[in-house]
Design a protein around this motif. Structure first.
Motif, PDB file in Angstrom:
ATOM      1  N   ASN A   1       8.464 -10.223   2.884  1.00 45.78           N
ATOM      2  CA  ASN A   1       7.450 -11.282   2.796  1.00 45.78           C
ATOM      3  C   ASN A   1       6.312 -11.048   3.776  1.00 45.78           C
ATOM      4  OD1 ASN A   1       8.869 -12.740   0.854  1.00 45.78           O
ATOM      5  ND2 ASN A   1      10.170 -13.662   2.424  1.00 45.78           N
ATOM      6  N   ILE A   2       6.609 -10.380   4.877  1.00 47.95           N
ATOM      7  CA  ILE A   2       5.611 -10.160   5.923  1.00 47.95           C
ATOM      8  C   ILE A   2       4.741  -8.963   5.548  1.00 47.95           C
ATOM      9  CG2 ILE A   2       5.336  -9.596   8.376  1.00 47.95           C
ATOM     10  CD1 ILE A   2       8.123 -10.979   8.738  1.00 47.95           C
ATOM     11  N   ALA A   3       3.455  -9.061   5.850  1.00 40.51           N
ATOM     12  CA  ALA A   3       2.481  -8.019   5.464  1.00 40.51           C
ATOM     13  C   ALA A   3       2.853  -6.638   5.997  1.00 40.51           C
ATOM     14  CB  ALA A   3       1.094  -8.408   5.928  1.00 40.51           C
ATOM     15  N   SER A   4       3.275  -6.575   7.244  1.00 39.47           N
ATOM     16  CA  SER A   4       3.618  -5.275   7.840  1.00 39.47           C
ATOM     17  C   SER A   4       4.846  -4.672   7.161  1.00 39.47           C
ATOM     18  CB  SER A   4       3.858  -5.410   9.343  1.00 39.47           C
ATOM     19  OG  SER A   4       4.947  -6.273   9.596  1.00 39.47           O
ATOM     20  N   ALA A   5       5.780  -5.525   6.768  1.00 42.40           N
ATOM     21  CA  ALA A   5       6.981  -5.056   6.073  1.00 42.40           C
ATOM     22  C   ALA A   5       6.623  -4.549   4.680  1.00 42.40           C
ATOM     23  CB  ALA A   5       8.001  -6.165   5.988  1.00 42.40           C
ATOM     24  N   LYS A   6       5.678  -5.223   4.018  1.00 41.97           N
ATOM     25  CA  LYS A   6       5.210  -4.775   2.693  1.00 41.97           C
ATOM     26  C   LYS A   6       4.559  -3.406   2.804  1.00 41.97           C
ATOM     27  CE  LYS A   6       4.413  -9.331   0.715  1.00 41.97           C
ATOM     28  NZ  LYS A   6       3.403 -10.300   0.250  1.00 41.97           N
ATOM     29  N   LYS A   7       3.724  -3.265   3.828  1.00 48.78           N
ATOM     30  CA  LYS A   7       3.042  -1.979   4.044  1.00 48.78           C
ATOM     31  C   LYS A   7       4.069  -0.892   4.336  1.00 48.78           C
ATOM     32  CE  LYS A   7      -0.358   0.459   6.764  1.00 48.78           C
ATOM     33  NZ  LYS A   7      -1.291   0.445   7.876  1.00 48.78           N
TER      34      LYS A   7
ATOM     35  N   THR B   1       7.131  -0.651   3.282  1.00 51.70           N
ATOM     36  CA  THR B   1       7.804  -0.219   2.049  1.00 51.70           C
ATOM     37  C   THR B   1       6.903   0.695   1.236  1.00 51.70           C
ATOM     38  OG1 THR B   1       7.145  -2.227   0.858  1.00 51.70           O
ATOM     39  CG2 THR B   1       9.329  -2.217   1.869  1.00 51.70           C
ATOM     40  N   ARG B   2       5.593   0.393   1.200  1.00 46.63           N
ATOM     41  CA  ARG B   2       4.644   1.268   0.481  1.00 46.63           C
ATOM     42  C   ARG B   2       4.584   2.642   1.143  1.00 46.63           C
ATOM     43  NH1 ARG B   2       1.176  -3.276   0.804  1.00 46.63           N
ATOM     44  NH2 ARG B   2      -0.157  -2.170   2.281  1.00 46.63           N
ATOM     45  N   THR B   3       4.485   2.640   2.463  1.00 43.82           N
ATOM     46  CA  THR B   3       4.407   3.886   3.226  1.00 43.82           C
ATOM     47  C   THR B   3       5.677   4.722   3.028  1.00 43.82           C
ATOM     48  OG1 THR B   3       3.107   2.735   4.889  1.00 43.82           O
ATOM     49  CG2 THR B   3       3.984   4.860   5.519  1.00 43.82           C
TER      50      THR B   3
ATOM     51  N   ALA C   1       7.742   4.664   0.526  1.00 44.16           N
ATOM     52  CA  ALA C   1       7.781   5.200  -0.839  1.00 44.16           C
ATOM     53  C   ALA C   1       6.901   6.445  -0.958  1.00 44.16           C
ATOM     54  CB  ALA C   1       7.326   4.141  -1.829  1.00 44.16           C
ATOM     55  N   LYS C   2       5.714   6.397  -0.342  1.00 41.52           N
ATOM     56  CA  LYS C   2       4.803   7.557  -0.374  1.00 41.52           C
ATOM     57  C   LYS C   2       5.421   8.765   0.325  1.00 41.52           C
ATOM     58  CE  LYS C   2       0.582   5.044   0.072  1.00 41.52           C
ATOM     59  NZ  LYS C   2      -0.544   4.796   0.971  1.00 41.52           N
ATOM     60  N   ARG C   3       5.956   8.520   1.528  1.00 44.89           N
ATOM     61  CA  ARG C   3       6.546   9.606   2.306  1.00 44.89           C
ATOM     62  C   ARG C   3       7.746  10.199   1.571  1.00 44.89           C
ATOM     63  NH1 ARG C   3       3.238  11.928   4.780  1.00 44.89           N
ATOM     64  NH2 ARG C   3       4.994  13.207   5.360  1.00 44.89           N
ATOM     65  N   GLU C   4       8.536   9.335   0.955  1.00 41.69           N
ATOM     66  CA  GLU C   4       9.715   9.775   0.224  1.00 41.69           C
ATOM     67  C   GLU C   4       9.313  10.717  -0.912  1.00 41.69           C
ATOM     68  OE1 GLU C   4      13.199   7.643  -2.383  1.00 41.69           O
ATOM     69  OE2 GLU C   4      12.383   6.539  -0.666  1.00 41.69           O
ATOM     70  N   ALA C   5       8.239  10.364  -1.616  1.00 46.28           N
ATOM     71  CA  ALA C   5       7.755  11.199  -2.726  1.00 46.28           C
ATOM     72  C   ALA C   5       7.272  12.561  -2.219  1.00 46.28           C
ATOM     73  CB  ALA C   5       6.632  10.485  -3.462  1.00 46.28           C
ATOM     74  N   ILE C   6       6.550  12.550  -1.111  1.00 39.31           N
ATOM     75  CA  ILE C   6       6.030  13.797  -0.537  1.00 39.31           C
ATOM     76  C   ILE C   6       7.183  14.679  -0.068  1.00 39.31           C
ATOM     77  CG2 ILE C   6       4.743  14.749   1.424  1.00 39.31           C
ATOM     78  CD1 ILE C   6       2.901  12.225   1.139  1.00 39.31           C
ATOM     79  N   ASN C   7       8.136  14.083   0.655  1.00 46.44           N
ATOM     80  CA  ASN C   7       9.277  14.847   1.153  1.00 46.44           C
ATOM     81  C   ASN C   7      10.117  15.405   0.010  1.00 46.44           C
ATOM     82  OD1 ASN C   7       8.558  14.390   3.796  1.00 46.44           O
ATOM     83  ND2 ASN C   7       9.945  12.667   4.073  1.00 46.44           N
TER      84      ASN C   7
END
Length: 88
Positions: free
Chosen positions: A3-9, A11-13, A15-21
């Motif tokens: 629910n918190i903005a930093s936590a949302k960010k 999860t996005r970050t 997901a991106k790193r996971e895809a790159i790795n």
């Protein structure tokens, strides 16, 4: 779901790193597979060329933190040993 903005960010970050790795690991596996296939075919020259291409790729994975340093060194060492054995 966060629910918190930093936590949302975060999860996005993540997901991106996971895809790159994931793509980096897949790339390393592809290069290693080429060396394995060359060794299996018994072609020493092709195996040497494939190893020459695979080694920097494995070490790039180490420097990017996708693969542990010892794991990368071990993979290169074992492949090198098998290629050298094939060349004899």
């Amino acid at each position: 779901m966060p629910n918190i903005a930093s936590a949302k960010k975060r999860t996005r970050t993540t997901a991106k790193r996971e895809a790159i790795n994931h793509s980096r690991k897949t790339r390393i596996r592809g290069y290693v597979r080429k060396v394995e296939e060359a060794i299996a075919s018994g072609d020493a020259k092709a195996a040497q060329e494939a190893l020459k291409a695979a080694e920097p790729e494995i070490m790039r994975g180490v420097s990017k933190g996708v693969v542990h340093k010892n794991t990368g060194s071990r993979k290169v060492s074992r492949l090198s040993k098998r290629v050298a054995k094939l060349a004899k």
